[in-house]
Design a protein around this motif. Structure first.
Motif, mmCIF file in Angstrom:
data_model
loop_
_atom_site.group_PDB
_atom_site.id
_atom_site.type_symbol
_atom_site.label_atom_id
_atom_site.label_comp_id
_atom_site.label_asym_id
_atom_site.label_seq_id
_atom_site.Cartn_x
_atom_site.Cartn_y
_atom_site.Cartn_z
ATOM 1 N N LYS A 125 68.046 27.057 26.320
ATOM 2 C CA LYS A 125 69.346 27.750 26.668
ATOM 3 C C LYS A 125 69.002 29.126 26.169
ATOM 4 O O LYS A 125 68.612 29.452 25.065
ATOM 5 C CB LYS A 125 70.653 27.171 25.903
ATOM 6 C CG LYS A 125 72.003 27.846 25.983
ATOM 7 C CD LYS A 125 72.902 27.174 25.205
ATOM 8 C CE LYS A 125 74.091 28.297 25.199
ATOM 9 N NZ LYS A 125 74.849 27.798 23.763
ATOM 10 N N PRO A 126 69.253 30.323 26.926
ATOM 11 C CA PRO A 126 69.020 31.589 26.497
ATOM 12 C C PRO A 126 69.868 31.865 25.414
ATOM 13 O O PRO A 126 71.267 31.758 25.692
ATOM 14 C CB PRO A 126 69.296 32.387 27.824
ATOM 15 C CG PRO A 126 70.177 31.517 28.767
ATOM 16 C CD PRO A 126 69.868 30.195 28.346
ATOM 17 N N GLU A 127 69.564 32.887 24.616
ATOM 18 C CA GLU A 127 70.394 33.233 23.458
ATOM 19 C C GLU A 127 71.348 34.246 23.901
ATOM 20 O O GLU A 127 72.318 34.467 23.542
ATOM 21 C CB GLU A 127 69.375 33.919 22.140
ATOM 22 C CG GLU A 127 69.204 32.911 21.023
ATOM 23 C CD GLU A 127 70.449 32.699 20.461
ATOM 24 O OE1 GLU A 127 70.545 33.547 19.606
ATOM 25 O OE2 GLU A 127 71.174 31.784 20.430
ATOM 26 N N LEU A 128 70.614 35.204 24.751
ATOM 27 C CA LEU A 128 71.276 36.243 25.257
ATOM 28 C C LEU A 128 71.125 36.495 26.877
ATOM 29 O O LEU A 128 69.685 36.422 27.147
ATOM 30 C CB LEU A 128 71.002 37.616 24.570
ATOM 31 C CG LEU A 128 71.589 39.008 25.055
ATOM 32 C CD1 LEU A 128 73.163 38.792 24.698
ATOM 33 C CD2 LEU A 128 70.923 40.056 24.041
ATOM 34 N N ALA A 129 71.993 36.813 27.812
ATOM 35 C CA ALA A 129 71.338 36.724 29.073
ATOM 36 C C ALA A 129 70.957 37.954 29.581
ATOM 37 O O ALA A 129 71.368 38.864 30.325
ATOM 38 C CB ALA A 129 72.692 36.333 29.994
ATOM 39 N N ASP A 170 69.297 40.845 33.087
ATOM 40 C CA ASP A 170 69.298 39.394 33.737
ATOM 41 C C ASP A 170 68.586 39.620 34.933
ATOM 42 O O ASP A 170 68.895 40.674 35.802
ATOM 43 C CB ASP A 170 70.581 38.876 34.029
ATOM 44 C CG ASP A 170 70.316 37.321 34.019
ATOM 45 O OD1 ASP A 170 69.437 36.829 33.802
ATOM 46 O OD2 ASP A 170 71.302 36.876 34.603
ATOM 47 N N GLY A 272 75.194 33.423 24.911
ATOM 48 C CA GLY A 272 74.654 33.410 26.624
ATOM 49 C C GLY A 272 75.904 32.839 27.385
ATOM 50 O O GLY A 272 75.624 32.375 28.267
#
Lengths: 456, 158
Positions: A125-129, A170, A272
Motif C-alpha cells: 500500500k503506498p504511503e503517499l500517492a 502519481d 495514501g
C-alpha cells in the motif's frame, strides 16, 4: 693556545663564507667571452619585452571581459580571469587547476539538479500517492524533484534567484513548482532582505538543504522537514518578505531572521487515502535567532518561533471537492492558531555532520479549548571518510491522531535510518539507505532507498 | 686544519642553514591582502573565516566583498582550506551548496598567479585575497590578523 685556536677557526669560517659566494659568482659569470655576454643580454631584453607584451595582453583581455558582462563589476563577474595559453606564457609556478565556469552565461548563473530513486517497502500500500508509488507494488522507481536554478545580479546589492522544480506526482505526472523566486537586497551584513517566494527559516534543515537531493547527506528529508507538498508537517514555503542579518555580538556570532508572508499550504495525507489537507494558512510571522560562535567553527545553535492561523479542510486530491465531514469533526470554517517552536544545535566541520533539531507544533482551536501538541525531532550524524560518508538518523514525530487534528494521518512515527553516501566526483552522489519506522496502530514499515543524485 | 676546526666549520654551516631555513618558514606565512582603497587594517581570525566562507559579504562601509583565491595545490589554498577546516572536495561542495541556498552568486574567483591576484585587487575595490608573504607586491595592502602581521611569532595563517 685556546684563544689562538678559536681565532684560527673563526678565520677559517670567514674564509669559507667568503670563498663560497666568490666561487659561485665566478661560476655564474662564466668565461669572459664578450659575444656570449652580449647574447645573454639580448635574450634578457627579449624576455623583458615578452613579459611586457603579456601584461598588456592580460589587461586587454580583462577589459574585454568586463565590457562583455555589464554586471561584471558588481558581482557575478567572470569567475575566472582566463589564463594565458601555453604558447603565450610559461605555466604558473605552482599547480593551479583552473576550470572554466560553465555556469555563467551572460551574467546569469545557471545550475540544475536532479535525482533518480528506487524505493522498496515491505508493504504494497503506498504511503503517499506521489513519487511514482502505485498501489500493489512494493518497489518503485521515481525521479522526485528535477530543478533548474537561476541567479543573476542586478546591482552591487541586488540580485534575483529562481528555483523551478519539476515534481513527480502519481502515475508519472509532473507538475511545475516555482519553489523559490526572490528579489534579494543585501544592504549590509546586518540586513539582507528577500521579497518573493522563499523557504521558511523554521529550523536549520530547511535553510541548509533546500530542494536538491544532491545537497542532502541522506536520501530523503526527515519527515518533519519534508516539503508540505510531499506530506511534511511544516509550512516550508511562503510568499512575502524575509529579513536576516548579523547582530553586533563580537565572537558570539549572533544572527537574526524575521519573516512575514502567506504560507498557504496543501498537504497530501501520508496514509495514501487520496485526500489533501488544505490548510488555508493566514499570514505568518516567523522570528528566529542563531549563534555561530567564533570559538567553535562549524557550530550553529538556533531557535525560531512561527505563528499563523489554519483550517483543517480535507479535499479530494483529484477533484478538489471538500470531503464529507466525519462524525465529531468540526466544520471546515473552524480556525486554529498554529504555533511552531523550534530549537536546534548543529555541528558541521572537519568532515563531521551532527544535526539535532526539535519542534513543538501546537494547533489550538480559536474560540475553544481544543488544542493539539505535536512534538517532533530528528538527530543525524555522519562522517566523511574519503569519498564515502556513512550516516545515521533517528527521527520521531508524535502527531495527534484525533480526527480534528490536521496531522491525523501521521500519528506517532519513529525509527532509525542508516546508510551510506558515495561521491565519485563533486557532481554525483550515490546513496543507499535503510529505514525502519514504527507506526501507531499499524505494522512497522521497513524500506530500502537507492538514489542517484546529481548537480550540474 | 685539525679535526676540531672542521667540526667547528660544520657546526657553523649547520647554524647558517638553520637560520636560513627558519627565515624560509617565516616567509611561508600567508598574508591577507586587500585593495589599496580598502580602509580595513585589522581582522579577527573569526571575521576572516566568516568572510572566506561567505557568511560576511560586505565591508563595514557597505562595499561588497569580492573573494579572490588561488587554485588547488597552492600554499594560499592550503591555508584557506585549513582556515575553513575543509578538504578541497568539501570546499567545492560547500560553495555549490551556498549557491543553491542563495547565499552566494558563485564559487569565489580563482586566479592562477600572483600577478592576476594583483590585477583582481585593482579591478574589484572590495576584493580580498591570500598571498604568500614572499609574493606580496607593491600596491598590495596587507592587513593584520588578530593584530599581527605576517612573519611574527604566533601569526595565524601559515
Amino acid at each position: 693556545m685556546l684563544k689562538g685556536g678559536i681565532r684560527t677557526r673563526i678565520h677559517c669560517a670567514l674564509l669559507v663564507l667568503a670563498v663560497v659566494p666568490a666561487s659561485s659568482q665566478a661560476q655564474t659569470a662564466g668565461p669572459s667571452d664578450q659575444e656570449t655576454v652580449a647574447q645573454l643580454v639580448e635574450q634578457i631584453k627579449q624576455l623583458q619585452q615578452q613579459d611586457h607584451d603579456l601584461l598588456e595582453r592580460i589587461k586587454i583581455l580583462e577589459l574585454k571581459q568586463l565590457a562583455a558582462s555589464p554586471a561584471a563589476e558588481i558581482g557575478p563577474s567572470p569567475q575566472l580571469i582566463p589564463p594565458l595559453s601555453a604558447e603565450q606564457t610559461t605555466p604558473p609556478p605552482t599547480p593551479a587547476d583552473v576550470p572554466h565556469d560553465w555556469h555563467d552565461v551572460h551574467g546569469i548563473q545557471w545550475r540544475g539538479f536532479g535525482e533518480v530513486d528506487y524505493q522498496v517497502l515491505n508493504q504494497r500500500k503506498p504511503e503517499l500517492a506521489a513519487g511514482g508509488f502505485v498501489g500493489g507494488s512494493a518497489g518503485n522507481f521515481y525521479t522526485d524533484d528535477f530543478g533548474l536554478f537561476i541567479t543573476s545580479r542586478l546591482t552591487d546589492k541586488a540580485s534575483v534567484l529562481a528555483e523551478i522544480i519539476f515534481e513527480e506526482g502519481d502515475a508519472q505526472s509532473y507538475s511545475v513548482d516555482l519553489r523559490r523566486m526572490l528579489l534579494n537586497y543585501d544592504y549590509n551584513n546586518h540586513m539582507k532582505v528577500s521579497f518573493g517566494r522563499y523557504q521558511t527559516n523554521i529550523g536549520y534543515y530547511n535553510w541548509a538543504f533546500r530542494s536538491a537531493a544532491w545537497l542532502q547527506t541522506t536520501a530523503d528529508r526527515p519527515l518533519v522537514m519534508q516539503y508540505a507538498s510531499q506530506g511534511g508537517l511544516l509550512p516550508t514555503q511562503a510568499i512575502g518578505v524575509s529579513v536576516t542579518g548579523a547582530i553586533p555580538s563580537g565572537k558570539l556570532g549572533l544572527n537574526y531572521v524575521a519573516e512575514y508572508g502567506s504560507s498557504d499550504t496543501n498537504r497530501p495525507d501520508l496514509n495514501g487515502d487520496g485526500q489533501v489537507t488544505d490548510d488555508n494558512n493566514g499570514n505568518h510571522v516567523n522570528v528566529g535567532f542563531f549563534l555561530r560562535p567564533d570559538a567553535v567553527p562549524g557550530l550553529q545553535i538556533g531557535t525560531s518561533y512561527y505563528h499563523d492561523q489554519i483550517s483543517n479542510n480535507d479535499v479530494n486530491a483529484l477533484t478538489g471537492a471538500l470531503a464529507p465531514p466525519l462524525p465529531g469533526v468540526l466544520a471546515p470554517s473552524a480556525r486554529y492558531g498554529q504555533t511552531i517552536v523550534n530549537a536546534y544545535a548543529v555541528y558541521v566541520a572537519h568532515g563531521f555532520e551532527f544535526l539535532n533539531e526539535g519542534f513543538l507544533i501546537r494547533q489550538a482551536l480559536i474560540g475553544g479549548s481544543l488544542h493539539f501538541d505535536n512534538p517532533a525531532f530528528y538527530s543525524q550524524f555522519s562522517k566523511q571518510l574519503g569519498r564515502v560518508r556513512p550516516f545515521f538518523r533517528y527521527q520521531y514525530v508524535n502527531a495527534n491522531s484525533n480526527p480534528n487534528s490536521i496531522f491525523d494521518d501521521v500519528g506517532l512515527r519513529y525509527g532509525p535510518s542508516f546508510g551510506v553516501r558515495y561521491d565519485p566526483n563533486n557532481y554525483i552522489a550515490l546513496k543507499a539507505q535503510l529505514d525502519h519506522t514504527a507506526r501507531e496502530g499499524q505494522p512497522d514499515l521497513n524500506g530500502l532507498q537507492l538514489q542517484f543524485a546529481f548537480t550540474f | 686544519m685539525g679535526v676540531k676546526s672542521i667540526t667547528t666549520l660544520l657546526l657553523l654551516g649547520l647554524t647558517v642553514v638553520s637560520l636560513v631555513s627558519r627565515g624560509t618558514a617565516q616567509a611561508e606565512d600567508i598574508a591577507v591582502v586587500v585593495s589599496s582603497g580598502n580602509s580595513a587594517t585589522n581582522l579577527s581570525l573569526g571575521d576572516l573565516r566568516k568572510i572566506f566562507s561567505g557568511a560576511k559579504r560586505s565591508w563595514p562601509g557597505g562595499q561588497r566583498i569580492k573573494l579572490v583565491t588561488r587554485g588547488s595545490g597552492c600554499p594560499e589554498r592550503v591555508v584557506l582550506l585549513k582556515l575553513l577546516a575543509m578538504s578541497e572536495d568539501d570546499y567545492k561542495r560547500y560553495w555549490t551548496a551556498q549557491v543553491f541556498r542563495g547565499e552566494a552568486d558563485a564559487e569565489p574567483l580563482i586566479v592562477p598567479s600572483v600577478g592576476m591576484q594583483k590585477e583582481a585587487l585593482n579591478l574589484f575595490p572590495g576584493a580580498i585575497t591570500l598571498v604568500n608573504v614572499r609574493d606580496v607586491k607593491p600596491g598590495m595592502r596587507v592587513i593584520k590578523i588578530d593584530g599581527q602581521v605576517p612573519g611574527v611569532a604566533g601569526y595565524a595563517l601559515r
